[in-house]
Design a protein around this motif. Structure first.
Motif, PDB file in Angstrom:
ATOM      1  N   GLY A  49      54.870  40.391  73.377  1.00  0.00           N
ATOM      2  CA  GLY A  49      54.544  39.338  72.413  1.00  0.00           C
ATOM      3  C   GLY A  49      55.570  38.222  72.360  1.00  0.00           C
ATOM      4  N   SER A  50      56.728  38.399  73.046  1.00  0.00           N
ATOM      5  CA  SER A  50      57.748  37.340  73.055  1.00  0.00           C
ATOM      6  C   SER A  50      57.201  36.052  73.651  1.00  0.00           C
ATOM      7  N   ILE A  51      57.699  34.947  73.111  1.00  0.00           N
ATOM      8  CA  ILE A  51      57.318  33.651  73.664  1.00  0.00           C
ATOM      9  C   ILE A  51      58.553  32.984  74.261  1.00  0.00           C
ATOM     10  N   VAL A  52      58.427  32.633  75.538  1.00  0.00           N
ATOM     11  CA  VAL A  52      59.502  31.923  76.239  1.00  0.00           C
ATOM     12  C   VAL A  52      59.056  30.482  76.396  1.00  0.00           C
ATOM     13  N   HIS A  53      59.906  29.578  75.941  1.00  0.00           N
ATOM     14  CA  HIS A  53      59.539  28.161  75.914  1.00  0.00           C
ATOM     15  C   HIS A  53      60.560  27.324  76.680  1.00  0.00           C
ATOM     16  N   PHE A  54      60.047  26.377  77.450  1.00  0.00           N
ATOM     17  CA  PHE A  54      60.914  25.423  78.164  1.00  0.00           C
ATOM     18  C   PHE A  54      60.561  24.026  77.702  1.00  0.00           C
ATOM     19  N   ASP A  55      61.564  23.171  77.671  1.00  0.00           N
ATOM     20  CA  ASP A  55      61.371  21.794  77.219  1.00  0.00           C
ATOM     21  C   ASP A  55      61.506  20.844  78.415  1.00  0.00           C
ATOM     22  N   PHE A  56      61.795  19.577  78.152  1.00  0.00           N
ATOM     23  CA  PHE A  56      62.057  18.623  79.226  1.00  0.00           C
ATOM     24  C   PHE A  56      63.375  18.978  79.914  1.00  0.00           C
ATOM     25  N   ALA A  57      63.478  18.661  81.197  1.00  0.00           N
ATOM     26  CA  ALA A  57      64.720  18.909  81.927  1.00  0.00           C
ATOM     27  C   ALA A  57      65.826  18.020  81.355  1.00  0.00           C
ATOM     28  N   ARG A  58      66.907  18.653  80.930  1.00  0.00           N
ATOM     29  CA  ARG A  58      68.070  17.883  80.449  1.00  0.00           C
ATOM     30  C   ARG A  58      68.956  17.532  81.631  1.00  0.00           C
ATOM     31  N   GLU A  59      68.915  18.391  82.620  1.00  0.00           N
ATOM     32  CA  GLU A  59      69.763  18.221  83.798  1.00  0.00           C
ATOM     33  C   GLU A  59      68.988  18.809  84.964  1.00  0.00           C
ATOM     34  N   GLY A  60      68.867  18.077  86.064  1.00  0.00           N
ATOM     35  CA  GLY A  60      68.076  18.562  87.186  1.00  0.00           C
ATOM     36  C   GLY A  60      66.606  18.287  86.970  1.00  0.00           C
ATOM     37  N   ALA A 116      65.759  26.334  77.624  1.00  0.00           N
ATOM     38  CA  ALA A 116      64.866  27.475  77.422  1.00  0.00           C
ATOM     39  C   ALA A 116      65.177  28.222  76.119  1.00  0.00           C
ATOM     40  N   SER A 117      64.132  28.798  75.528  1.00  0.00           N
ATOM     41  CA  SER A 117      64.334  29.634  74.348  1.00  0.00           C
ATOM     42  C   SER A 117      63.432  30.860  74.402  1.00  0.00           C
ATOM     43  N   LEU A 118      63.919  31.941  73.769  1.00  0.00           N
ATOM     44  CA  LEU A 118      63.165  33.193  73.670  1.00  0.00           C
ATOM     45  C   LEU A 118      62.909  33.430  72.180  1.00  0.00           C
ATOM     46  N   ASP A 119      61.656  33.341  71.773  1.00  0.00           N
ATOM     47  CA  ASP A 119      61.293  33.465  70.358  1.00  0.00           C
ATOM     48  C   ASP A 119      62.181  32.567  69.482  1.00  0.00           C
ATOM     49  N   GLY A 120      62.389  31.359  69.959  1.00  0.00           N
ATOM     50  CA  GLY A 120      63.124  30.364  69.176  1.00  0.00           C
ATOM     51  C   GLY A 120      64.627  30.383  69.363  1.00  0.00           C
ATOM     52  N   GLU A 121      65.181  31.439  69.993  1.00  0.00           N
ATOM     53  CA  GLU A 121      66.634  31.510  70.211  1.00  0.00           C
ATOM     54  C   GLU A 121      66.951  30.967  71.608  1.00  0.00           C
ATOM     55  N   PRO A 122      67.943  30.093  71.710  1.00  0.00           N
ATOM     56  CA  PRO A 122      68.276  29.527  73.039  1.00  0.00           C
ATOM     57  C   PRO A 122      68.676  30.613  74.048  1.00  0.00           C
ATOM     58  N   ILE A 123      68.239  30.428  75.298  1.00  0.00           N
ATOM     59  CA  ILE A 123      68.686  31.314  76.390  1.00  0.00           C
ATOM     60  C   ILE A 123      69.537  30.459  77.304  1.00  0.00           C
ATOM     61  N   PRO A 124      70.730  30.919  77.658  1.00  0.00           N
ATOM     62  CA  PRO A 124      71.527  30.132  78.598  1.00  0.00           C
ATOM     63  C   PRO A 124      70.844  30.055  79.960  1.00  0.00           C
ATOM     64  N   ASN A 125      71.041  28.915  80.633  1.00  0.00           N
ATOM     65  CA  ASN A 125      70.501  28.786  81.987  1.00  0.00           C
ATOM     66  C   ASN A 125      71.268  29.732  82.920  1.00  0.00           C
ATOM     67  N   TRP A 126      70.701  30.033  84.064  1.00  0.00           N
ATOM     68  CA  TRP A 126      71.287  30.943  85.046  1.00  0.00           C
ATOM     69  C   TRP A 126      71.598  32.295  84.376  1.00  0.00           C
ATOM     70  N   SER A 127      70.576  32.876  83.737  1.00  0.00           N
ATOM     71  CA  SER A 127      70.805  34.166  83.084  1.00  0.00           C
ATOM     72  C   SER A 127      69.546  35.017  83.148  1.00  0.00           C
ATOM     73  N   CYS A 128      69.767  36.317  82.903  1.00  0.00           N
ATOM     74  CA  CYS A 128      68.659  37.279  82.790  1.00  0.00           C
ATOM     75  C   CYS A 128      68.553  37.668  81.318  1.00  0.00           C
ATOM     76  N   PHE A 129      67.318  37.769  80.822  1.00  0.00           N
ATOM     77  CA  PHE A 129      67.113  38.166  79.426  1.00  0.00           C
ATOM     78  C   PHE A 129      65.991  39.189  79.372  1.00  0.00           C
ATOM     79  N   ARG A 130      65.896  39.896  78.228  1.00  0.00           N
ATOM     80  CA  ARG A 130      64.803  40.856  78.096  1.00  0.00           C
ATOM     81  C   ARG A 130      63.814  40.339  77.054  1.00  0.00           C
ATOM     82  N   ALA A 131      62.595  40.087  77.518  1.00  0.00           N
ATOM     83  CA  ALA A 131      61.536  39.669  76.604  1.00  0.00           C
ATOM     84  C   ALA A 131      60.843  40.916  76.080  1.00  0.00           C
ATOM     85  N   ARG A 132      60.337  40.840  74.845  1.00  0.00           N
ATOM     86  CA  ARG A 132      59.582  41.961  74.241  1.00  0.00           C
ATOM     87  C   ARG A 132      58.084  41.661  74.339  1.00  0.00           C
TER      88      ARG A 132
END
Lengths: 230, 315
Positions: free
Chosen positions: B98-109, B80-96
């Protein structure tokens, strides 16, 4: 040997009354389900009546399996003497427009049985069918007691789409599809009373233990009833 | 006040703890496949455990937030990434806004969960917001998400803050699983060799694996007589074995009843292992007794209680 208790995961307890499709066995399931719904036992989350057994989903951290099983068996031995026998069955009428594009397999059923189409329809409408259970999809009734003359095996290859309301035959069972679905039953007609999942669940027309009787209607009546439902 | 779906990913639905209470009428339960990840995603962003989240499958989606909001991810690692910056899995983040949250293919699971502070505010249908696509009921119009969808969020219920879950509470998802099984309800319909084989052989997940059930490939299990039974209820984790002898594990969207003999039942806390399994993963079934299964259930709840207590302390 019966009734016996079976294990279906740490949260599933099955009370099995026998191993056959039989109205008397099914009635015992329906009565135990009613008893457990009316007078609840602690720890029970949900109950699911089927042909010859009752599934009880429960929380083993609230009600240990052995204790719950014993309470249910006790309920059974007590209930047997107090339940009024043979409460009158509720019969729900389901109007069906048979044949044509609503019943693409009606010709096949008739040809295979060596009967006229009218005779097949008359036989299908000739008696009320007991609802043994609901399953497969919301509101789908498993009905027993189809006349042997019109029993027909399933399609070799199921259809990917069976329209809602389709009435079908599978072996010696009959029933109808409340919502559109893939399915392998021989489709002989369609009812305008297809409710859709949400409508059915909010106000179920019928329950296990009730009976369904099909009545034959023509296309004009079908259209009228279908419109009246909107 | 909403999440806008730019791209839904491969298969994304709204899920909560499921629609219990309607199985007698034939209504499947549905609900999050990985109940632990679902609960933790909610707890991470200050929600009660049971709120509605997005469940993504194999390939996640791309979402735009219309306002500032806390959100959390758990389950499969989809990079996962928030505006291009990686977000660690199992975490809470603050989106702004207009923020874009992106997920890719599952690497694990296989399944990742996106929770939002306040939960997704969709109509409660018969006690739940879970989507059951085959019944076209619940979630967003009873279907998987599409590009252009917009899902409102509800009022925040607890304090939330960006944070990561302690690693010890974040399960990893390997491709070789040991899944615990209670025999029954119809283990007596199988020959003794089949029971022994079932608990020793390696089974592989096939491509026919979805929210309804997972078909497995491996040694065929022989019945004593017919494979068909007089239909009875199907529990979560029921392992059906049709005449061809290969097991099918029944999961969240399973039909309520069925007519195949069931050799065993996956214990509830291990259902998440199937939720995170994908094609070609290898599975071995380990036999447990009722006492052990109940103890594992108690542990699962205690772990969630602990996660909840720690996260509350932090915020």
């Amino acid at each position: 040997m019966y009734p016996r208790l079976l294990q279906a995961g740490e949260q599933g307890l099955v009370i099995e009354f026998g191993d056959a499709i039989d109205p008397a066995l099914n009635q015992r399931v329906v009565e135990l389900a009613a008893s457990l719904s009316n007078e609840k036992l602690g720890g029970i989350l949900e109950i699911v009546p089927t042909y010859r057994s009752l599934m009880v989903y429960f929380d083993p951290l609230v009600a240990p399996r052995d204790k719950l099983g014993a309470s249910i068996l006790q309920r059974l031995s007590k209930g047997a003497s107090t339940e009024p026998p043979n409460a009158p069955a509720m019969i729900v009428e389901i109007p069906v427009c048979y044949g044509g594009d609503f019943g693409p397999d009606l010709d096949y059923v008739a040809t295979r049985a060596g009967l006229t189409i009218d005779k097949v329809v008359a036989l299908h409408c000739s008696r009320p069918y007991r609802i043994y259970m609901l399953g497969f999809m919301p509101g789908f009734p498993y009905l027993g007691g189809l006349p042997k003359e019109i029993a027909t095996p399933r399609l070799d290859s199921p259809r990917t789409k069976v329209p809602a309301g389709s009435v079908g035959i599978a072996g010696d069972q009959t029933g109808f599809y409340p919502v559109e679905s893939p399915g392998g039953w021989r489709i002989i007609g369609r009812t305008p009373l297809a409710l859709g999942a949400e409508d059915f669940l909010q106000a179920p027309l019928y329950a296990p233990g009730d009976h369904i009787r099909f009545t034959s209607i023509d296309r004009a009546e079908y259209e009228r009833l279908a419109k009246a439902r909107l | 006040m909403s999440v806008f779906v730019i791209d839904p990913g491969a298969f994304t639905t709204v899920q909560d703890e499921g629609r219990w209470g309607y199985q007698a009428a034939g209504m499947p339960v549905a609900g999050a496949m990985d109940r632990y990840a679902h609960a933790v995603a909610n707890l991470l962003c200050g929600n009660p455990r049971g709120l509605a989240v997005l469940e993504m499958t194999l390939k996640g989606g791309t979402f735009r937030f219309t306002e500032d909001r806390h959100s959390a991810i758990a389950g499969a690692d989809m990079g996962a990434s928030l505006d291009g910056e990686p977000i660690p899995n199992w975490s809470c983040f603050r989106a702004r806004a207009g923020s874009i949250v992106h997920f890719d293919f599952a690497r694990e699971g296989c399944r990742a969960y996106l929770a939002i502070e306040g939960g997704f505010d969709l109509p409660i249908v018969l006690g739940s917001r879970s989507t059951h696509t085959r019944s076209r009921l619940g979630g967003l119009e009873g279907r998987a998400l599409r590009s252009g969808d917009r899902i409102e969020w509800g009022a925040a219920q607890g304090p939330a803050t960006p944070r990561r879950l302690f690693a010890q509470f974040a399960p990893r998802h390997g491709d070789e699983l040991v899944v615990r099984v209670l025999p029954g309800p119809q283990d007596d319909l199988f020959v003794d060799e089949a029971i022994a084989l079932f608990f020793s052989a390696i089974y592989e997940v096939t491509n026919e694996a979805d929210r309804m059930g997972y078909r497995l490939e491996g040694p065929a299990l022989a019945h004593r007589g017919r494979a068909d039974i007089v239909s009875d209820a199907i529990a979560p984790g029921s392992i059906q074995v049709p005449a061809h002898g290969r097991p099918i594990v029944m999961l969240s969207d399973r039909q309520t009843t069925g007519g195949y003999a069931k050799i065993g039942t996956v214990i509830g806390p291990d259902l998440r292992l199937f939720a995170q399994a994908k094609a070609k993963d290898r599975i071995r079934f380990a036999r447990v007794g009722d006492e052990e299964a109940v103890a594992v259930l108690r542990d699962e709840r205690a772990r969630l209680d602990l996660v909840e207590a720690i996260l509350r302390e932090e915020s």
